[in-house]
Design an enzyme around this catalytic site. Structure first.
Site, PDB file in Angstrom:
ATOM      1  N   ASN A  10      35.768   6.737  94.940  1.00  0.00           N
ATOM      2  CA  ASN A  10      36.770   6.227  94.969  1.00  0.00           C
ATOM      3  C   ASN A  10      36.784   5.482  96.206  1.00  0.00           C
ATOM      4  O   ASN A  10      36.225   5.857  97.912  1.00  0.00           O
ATOM      5  CB  ASN A  10      37.605   6.401  95.643  1.00  0.00           C
ATOM      6  CG  ASN A  10      38.754   6.476  94.137  1.00  0.00           C
ATOM      7  OD1 ASN A  10      38.153   5.943  92.740  1.00  0.00           O
ATOM      8  ND2 ASN A  10      40.075   7.393  93.854  1.00  0.00           N
ATOM      9  N   GLY A  38      38.025   9.214  96.898  1.00  0.00           N
ATOM     10  CA  GLY A  38      38.582   9.629  95.291  1.00  0.00           C
ATOM     11  C   GLY A  38      37.952  11.079  95.447  1.00  0.00           C
ATOM     12  O   GLY A  38      37.273  12.100  96.010  1.00  0.00           O
ATOM     13  N   ASP A 237      48.294  12.878 108.086  1.00  0.00           N
ATOM     14  CA  ASP A 237      47.964  12.266 107.235  1.00  0.00           C
ATOM     15  C   ASP A 237      47.677  13.424 106.479  1.00  0.00           C
ATOM     16  O   ASP A 237      45.923  14.114 106.462  1.00  0.00           O
ATOM     17  CB  ASP A 237      46.760  11.230 107.332  1.00  0.00           C
ATOM     18  CG  ASP A 237      46.497  10.793 106.187  1.00  0.00           C
ATOM     19  OD1 ASP A 237      46.868  11.041 105.472  1.00  0.00           O
ATOM     20  OD2 ASP A 237      45.345   9.762 106.081  1.00  0.00           O
ATOM     21  N   GLY A 242      44.423  19.261 100.152  1.00  0.00           N
ATOM     22  CA  GLY A 242      44.208  20.000  98.766  1.00  0.00           C
ATOM     23  C   GLY A 242      42.326  19.766  98.242  1.00  0.00           C
ATOM     24  O   GLY A 242      41.820  20.527  97.907  1.00  0.00           O
ATOM     25  N   ASP A 243      41.337  18.671  98.845  1.00  0.00           N
ATOM     26  CA  ASP A 243      40.397  17.974  98.670  1.00  0.00           C
ATOM     27  C   ASP A 243      39.462  18.953  99.777  1.00  0.00           C
ATOM     28  O   ASP A 243      38.587  19.917  98.944  1.00  0.00           O
ATOM     29  CB  ASP A 243      40.031  16.737  98.240  1.00  0.00           C
ATOM     30  CG  ASP A 243      40.583  16.715  97.353  1.00  0.00           C
ATOM     31  OD1 ASP A 243      41.022  16.767  96.311  1.00  0.00           O
ATOM     32  OD2 ASP A 243      40.822  15.151  97.350  1.00  0.00           O
TER      33      ASP A 243
HETATM   34  O1  RIB Z   1      43.035  13.228  96.835  1.00  0.00           O
HETATM   35  C1  RIB Z   1      43.106  12.339  97.692  1.00  0.00           C
HETATM   36  C2  RIB Z   1      42.474  11.522  97.135  1.00  0.00           C
HETATM   37  O2  RIB Z   1      43.082  11.332  95.382  1.00  0.00           O
HETATM   38  C3  RIB Z   1      42.173   9.754  97.698  1.00  0.00           C
HETATM   39  O3  RIB Z   1      40.579   9.965  98.087  1.00  0.00           O
HETATM   40  C4  RIB Z   1      42.248   8.446  96.455  1.00  0.00           C
HETATM   41  O4  RIB Z   1      40.999   7.991  96.656  1.00  0.00           O
HETATM   42  C5  RIB Z   1      42.678   9.406  95.151  1.00  0.00           C
HETATM   43  O5  RIB Z   1      41.376  10.431  94.574  1.00  0.00           O
END
Ligand code: RIB
Length: 289
Positions: A10, A38, A237, A242-243
């Site tokens: 994204n 993303g 922020d 989580g990612d």
């Molecule tokens: O987890 C964060 C992400 O969620 C952002 O980068 C946004 O693109 C959404 O996909």
């Protein structure tokens, strides 16, 4: 052993606001920034920044050049990413003064997967290779089915949670990495320990990581249940925290670390991410962790 991240890419439009806008209200943002993001790409970059080679698969539009450049900069292998006519996915993200966020997604090219492309991508991998998935692409069920036939190790971050997750055969998932809201939506249980018990009952062969935001994280694999506290920081922020946790968790696993150390590494990396703005730019390099 290879790792494939099959997921969203994204362009994040991040609006810095005093507070998250309420229904019917109009407010001005203090700043608008464009970041790569993303969930899929964030997790790929977290793996790469942790020092683990990763292939990313997914779709971008003609406007996806910036994302490809970031992949190259961070060391994510782009050879399986496909260019399509539909515009690249994007996210409208509000980040408040207290670091909370709220996200609206435009699916765009992320929903251009088809069986032919999935088979072509997965054809490059074999039994024992890892596949990391989130829920921002179409054909998630099919990706899981085909990867399972190939005996890949499937890691699912069921985020954002919706019916597409419940339509997939979750018994084929080796690792779930999810938060308590996703845990509730899958199990109907609210208390973290009960979510873990119910996941174990439904998916006895799977392993579960349950993240609880500032309340830490649990790991459960049917033999042991381990708790990991967070590292306290002042949040700026929380986007991609989580990612970052997920990418670092997988990186630790791939390196053969014991689970306690993997959890500690992931929690540390996520705590650094929340002190910085943006998704991908906030993910720390291994040496910083
Ligand atoms: O987890 C964060 C992400 O969620 C952002 O980068 C946004 O693109 C959404 O996909």
């Amino acid at each position: 052993m290879e790792i494939l991240s099959f997921g969203s890419l994204n362009i994040d439009n991040v609006y810095c606001v005093e507070y998250i806008v309420k229904p019917g209200e109009t407010i001005s943002s203090k700043e608008l920034k464009l970041y790569p993001g993303g969930k899929g790409l964030n997790q790929s970059v977290a793996l790469a920044k942790a020092g683990v080679p990763v292939y990313h698969a997914g779709n971008v539009g003609e406007d996806g050049g910036m994302l490809m450049e970031y992949c190259t900069e961070y060391g994510v292998d782009t050879r399986l990413i496909r260019k399509v006519k539909t515009p690249t996915g994007n996210a409208m993200i509000q980040v408040s003064d207290t670091g909370e966020n709220s996200i609206v997604l435009f699916r765009g090219a992320n929903f251009e997967n088809d069986i032919e492309y999935i088979k072509q991508v997965l054809g490059n991998f074999t039994a024992g290779d890892y596949l990391i998935l989130q829920n921002e692409i179409n054909c998630l069920k099919e990706v899981i089915d085909i990867a399972s036939e190939k005996e890949m190790v499937i890691v699912l971050n069921p985020s954002p949670m919706n019916q597409l997750i419940l339509d997939a055969d979750l018994k084929k998932v080796t690792f779930f990495i999810m938060n308590e809201i996703e845990g509730y939506q899958i199990t109907g249980r609210i208390q973290p320990e009960e979510i873990l018990d119910e996941m174990l009952r439904r998916y006895p062969l799977s392993k579960v990581v349950l993240t609880l935001g500032e309340n830490g994280a649990y790991y459960e694999d049917g033999k042991e249940r381990i708790f990991q506290e967070i590292f306290k920081v002042d949040p700026v922020d929380t986007t991609a925290a989580g990612d970052t946790f997920t990418g670092y968790f997988l990186a630790g696993l791939m390196e053969g670390m014991n689970i306690k150390d993997v959890l500690r590494l992931s929690a540390k990396a996520a705590s650094i991410a929340v002190t910085r703005k943006g998704a991908i730019p906030s993910i720390p390099y291994r040496k910083e962790v």
